[in-house]
Motif scaffolding. Structure first.
Motif: not given
Ligand SMILES: C[S@@+](CC[C@H](N)C(=O)[O-])C[C@H]1O[C@@H](n2cnc3c(N)ncnc32)[C@H](O)[C@@H]1O
Length: 409
Positions: A141-148
């Motif tokens: 999930e933390s990678s997806l936050e960076t992606a967003r």
């Protein structure tokens, strides 16, 4: 807190992480798990309490442990040949099939560079305004936050991967921001590749799942590929990383050169030319004795020794053992094959991959080196006989990708 950790706790942690991620035992970083366990002990929890939590079917601790072993390395337009192929071959083919919108999925997208690269590639390859959607999914999930956030530093841009299509604008010296037009069509969601993607995400024309399955056990990798292929539109393309699979997934055909690792889902009713593997098995089943009796030998004192079986036939025996789950038997067959036919490139690759999967990387590396040096000696387009006839450059690219892995990840 230092000192020995309860081995039962670590064993259970390993089992839980393997079940969630699909990772092979040797791809699970012990130190990462130990850090999580020690942090919990420092907070005052007992080993028994942690073990009890890990025996639950799902728990926050299991999820934290799984996240701790994930590797999120990625950058824009990684493996640029995939984006070139999508733009030059995949998009025109989808338009010929009558597609009215194109959808892509970056499966195991880490911090999103791959998803945005795919969106930019599709938009630049289509008439202005043609509908495009790209989904990026990951377990982390933390990678997806960076992606967003869609803002990236210099680490996301590499010399080895040129900026093929307009993708971002510079924000000062160091950072870049994804173009609004690309960002608008790209969404991110958490999802595990070992579970079916929820129906609401629909189907895709292009799926990139690269540098993910390399960590998986063979069973998890096959399961993930089956799930991925079920979300493709007929005629849709699946792109995998180099050396992530060594045969064509069921229901698919290879597209482009073999080292591209691109597979197309067959349309319903589309006939498949018998695969070269089948042709090889047919050859393998050819009568062993000549149909006409050989002329009598002048000196019949000793029967002539039977010629050794063809390398591709021995290779097929090993593949059958692998399919039966008998990796030890397959290894023995392949070791004998490599001794008997040291120039048979498919045997070197198969044995190296088998050793890698069983965790013996130190035994896989010398085989990959031998494979590379033997493949380099052949003209790149020369077809190498095996269960599937592939050009020498496929073997060279596979060995290169494997041997360079450690320097990239
Ligand atoms: C090395 S990165 C690759 C990123 C990108 N595909 C690329 O090639 O540049 C691997 C990603 O796969 C994700 N991953 C690993 N196992 C996964 C699983 N079972 N389900 C979903 N994502 C997973 C990791 O969290 C990580 O972000």
């Amino acid at each position: 807190m230092s000192g020995e950790l309860d081995p039962r706790l670590l064993t259970r942690a390993r089992e839980v992480v393997a079940a969630i991620t699909g990772f092979r035992d040797d791809a699970i970083a012990t130190e990462a798990m130990e850090r999580v366990v020690r942090a919990e002990l420092t907070r005052g929890r007992s080993a028994g309490d942690l073990l009890g939590e890990l025996l639950q079917p799902v728990s926050p601790l299991s999820a934290t442990l799984a996240r701790s072993v994930l590797v999120g390395e990625t950058y824009f337009f990684r493996q640029p040949e995939h984006f070139r192929f999508i733009s030059q071959e995949g998009v025109p083919a989808a338009l010929r099939r009558g597609a009215l919108a194109l959808r892509g999925w970056s499966a195991g997208c880490a911090t999103g560079e791959e998803a945005y690269s795919l969106a930019a590639c599709l938009q630049s390859s289509l008439p202005h305004g043609f509908p495009v959607e790209v989904l990026g999914t990951d377990l982390q999930e933390s990678s997806l936050e960076t992606a967003r956030r869609a803002t990236y530093g210099s680490w996301s841009r590499r010399e080895s991967a040129p900026r093929l299509f307009p993708l971002y604008v510079e924000l000062g010296d160091r950072e870049v921001q994804i173009l609004p037009v690309v960002r608008r069509v790209t969404t991110f969601a958490q999802s595990n590749l070992l579970a079916p993607l929820p129906e609401r995400f629909g189907r895709f024309d292009f799926i990139l799942c690269r540098n993910v399955l390399t960590y998986f056990t063979p069973a998890a990798r096959d399961a993930a590929i089956t799930l991925l292929s079920r979300t493709l539109n007929p005629g849709g393309l699946l792109f995998l990383g180099a050396v992530e699979v060594d045969r064509v997934p069921p229901g698919m055909v290879r597209e482009g050169p073999p080292e591209l690792q691109c597979f197309r889902l067959l349309a319903p009713g589309e006939s498949v030319a018998p695969s070269s593997r089948t042709r090889a098995s047919d050859r393998a089943r050819a009568p062993e004795k000549p149909e006409r009796p050989a002329p009598p030998a002048t000196k019949p004192a000793r029967a002539a020794a039977a010629p050794p079986p063809e390398p591709s036939r021995i290779h097929l025996t090993a593949l059958e053992r692998i399919e039966e789950g008998d990796e030890v038997g397959a290894t023995a067959v392949l070791e004998a094959l490599v001794r008997q036919s040291p120039d048979y490139l498919p045997g070197l690759l198969e044995l190296a991959l088998l050793r890698e999967r069983s965790g013996a990387r130190e035994a896989a590396v010398p085989l990959m080196r031998t494979l590379r040096s033997r493949a380099e000696r052949l003209p790149p387009d020369q077809l190498v006989d095996g269960p599937e006839a592939l050009p020498a450059r496929f073997y060279q690219a596979s060995a290169d990708a494997y041997l360079n892995q450690g320097t990239l990840e």
